[in-house]
Design an enzyme around this catalytic site. Structure first.
Site, PDB file in Angstrom:
ATOM      1  N   GLU A  46       0.184  -9.662  -0.941  1.00 26.84           N
ATOM      2  CA  GLU A  46      -1.248  -9.992  -0.979  1.00 26.84           C
ATOM      3  C   GLU A  46      -1.776 -10.056  -2.411  1.00 26.84           C
ATOM      4  O   GLU A  46      -2.622 -10.886  -2.732  1.00 26.84           O
ATOM      5  CB  GLU A  46      -2.018  -8.961  -0.153  1.00 26.84           C
ATOM      6  CG  GLU A  46      -1.677  -9.069   1.333  1.00 26.84           C
ATOM      7  CD  GLU A  46      -2.332  -7.991   2.165  1.00 26.84           C
ATOM      8  OE1 GLU A  46      -1.923  -6.816   2.025  1.00 26.84           O
ATOM      9  OE2 GLU A  46      -3.246  -8.297   2.934  1.00 26.84           O
ATOM     10  N   GLU A  64       3.368  -5.332   8.307  1.00 25.67           N
ATOM     11  CA  GLU A  64       2.309  -4.441   8.810  1.00 25.67           C
ATOM     12  C   GLU A  64       2.314  -4.241  10.323  1.00 25.67           C
ATOM     13  O   GLU A  64       1.906  -3.176  10.804  1.00 25.67           O
ATOM     14  CB  GLU A  64       0.928  -4.957   8.376  1.00 25.67           C
ATOM     15  CG  GLU A  64       0.598  -4.697   6.912  1.00 25.67           C
ATOM     16  CD  GLU A  64       1.150  -5.752   5.978  1.00 25.67           C
ATOM     17  OE1 GLU A  64       1.898  -6.634   6.458  1.00 25.67           O
ATOM     18  OE2 GLU A  64       0.837  -5.705   4.783  1.00 25.67           O
ATOM     19  N   GLY A  72       0.986  -5.386   0.805  1.00 25.58           N
ATOM     20  CA  GLY A  72      -0.039  -5.497  -0.235  1.00 25.58           C
ATOM     21  C   GLY A  72       0.486  -6.112  -1.519  1.00 25.58           C
ATOM     22  O   GLY A  72      -0.290  -6.685  -2.297  1.00 25.58           O
ATOM     23  N   ALA A 115       0.841  -1.208   0.000  1.00 24.57           N
ATOM     24  CA  ALA A 115       0.000   0.000   0.000  1.00 24.57           C
ATOM     25  C   ALA A 115       0.871   1.252   0.000  1.00 24.57           C
ATOM     26  O   ALA A 115       1.990   1.248   0.516  1.00 24.57           O
ATOM     27  CB  ALA A 115      -0.897  -0.007   1.229  1.00 24.57           C
TER      28      ALA A 115
END
Lengths: 267, 117
Positions: A125, A145, A122, A69
């Site tokens: 992910e 994270e 991310g 992100a």
């Protein structure tokens, strides 16, 4: 499917293979522009689901596949907002990115992530939505994270649990360490490893192999073996939003944004 | 095999001559692991210096064990991860990122790696 070139990514259909290329400096961080373009992509993908056997997701950035992100944008956008509005904004973003990730995860196309360099947060992910991860020998994988007082928010935990089980998640998540491609392959996360810079070529060869099989059979096999963990994905959003509302997260984000640390991803 | 072991053994006498002989690109495991030879901390340090010089285009011999590798190599966070990956591959070890926290000189880095050999 018409070729597309946006600000953060591009795609094209070539010889029956859809190729999505992430291309945003410095390392394909996913912010609001990338999210909007990913939404356009999954909408376009629906029109070729029966015609193209495979999708390859790769990066044009030598720095890596995707650093996750866009934390700088997240921090910037949340400044000056009260807790309620911050949480509401992040929930909206997460629900949109989950729709994109779920669409990729359950796409009838056989999906391949061609990973070079880092696939962090991310980025990991995103790779986890794919059916196969093919990586070059310099690839690294990480869930950093917890450093920010958060959990992965793009569906990473339920997908990794579905694919590998609980223990590898605890290792990655609770230590925040990054693992190299050898470890990732031994865990079953990476299916094939190639020489530095060779992930895309191997992904293309694998896509060509996939194209030889009967489409209906491949779709049935994928649906049978790869259920979407919807309940856990929704719980992930809820937990992320609860954590995000805490002051510790703003502090963690500020520390990240202002950091001159040569290893900003370390917990 | 005998001649290869003999060649490696001679290399012990002069680590630099081992590299000068063209073995700098071989992994630690190839040179030592397969034939069960032990390495010293100095040898580990030297291998790290050689590897860092080669991949970050620094003249061989310009790097010293006490150098700050962030400053000397001029590397950012992504390049540090690149170095970490190359070290893990070379020594056939896993080195968690947090083992590098607070480490900035080659000698301490070598100690962390040597402890895992």
């Amino acid at each position: 499917m018409k070729p597309f070139r946006g600000k953060t990514l591009s795609w094209q259909l070539n010889q029956g293979v859809v190729h999505l290329v992430l291309d945003r400096a410095p390392c394909n961080e996913i912010g609001s522009v990338a999210l909007a373009e990913l939404e356009e992509f999954v909408a376009a993908l629906q029109h070729v689901e029966r015609d193209a056997p495979a999708l390859i997701v790769s990066s044009a950035r030598k720095e890596g596949f995707c650093a996750g992100a866009d934390l700088r944008e997240l921090y910037r956008e949340s400044q000056g907002l009260d807790v309620e509005k911050r949480a509401s904004g992040v929930r909206d973003f997460l629900e949109r990115i989950h729709r994109v990730m779920n669409a990729l995860d359950e796409s009838p196309l056989i999906t391949i992530a061609a990973v070079n360099g880092i696939a962090f947060g991310g980025g990991l992910e995103l790779a986890l939505t794919c059916d196969l991860i093919i990586a070059d020998k310099m690839a690294r994988f990480c869930f950093p994270e917890l450093r920010l007082g958060l959990i992965p928010g793009f569906g990473g935990i339920p997908r990794l649990k579905r694919d590998l089980g609980n223990a590898p998640i605890r290792d990655l998540l609770l230590t925040g360490r990054s693992i190299n491609v050898g470890k990732a392959q031994s865990l079953g996360l990476v299916s094939q490893v190639t020489a530095e810079g060779g992930a895309l070529r191997l992904a293309q060869a694998t896509a060509a192999q996939i194209g030889k099989f009967d489409r209906e059979t491949a779709i049935a096999a994928k649906r049978f073996i790869k259920p979407i963990p919807r309940e856990e994905l929704q719980r992930e959003i809820d937990i992320f939003c609860d954590l995000f509302a805490r002051p510790a997260v703003e502090t963690g984000l500020r520390k990240f944004v202002e950091s001159a640390d040569p290893l900003p991803y370390l917990p | 095999l005998t001649s290869f072991v003999d060649f490696c053994w001679k290399g012990f006498a002069s680590r630099r001559s081992l590299y000068a002989g063209g073995l700098g690109c071989l992994t630690h495991q190839v040179i030592y692991g397969k034939i069960g030879l032990m390495t010293t901390l100095d040898q580990t340090t030297e291998e790290i210096l050689q590897l860092a010089a080669r991949h970050f285009h620094v003249a061989p011999g310009e790097l010293r064990p006490d150098d700050d590798f962030f400053k000397k190599l001029g590397i950012n966070s992504l390049q540090t991860l690149d170095l970490l990956t190359r070290l893990e591959q070379h020594f056939h070890i896993e080195l968690p990122d947090y083992e590098l926290q607070g480490v900035s000189d080659f000698r301490t880095l070598a100690e962390r790696i040597h402890a895992r050999l």
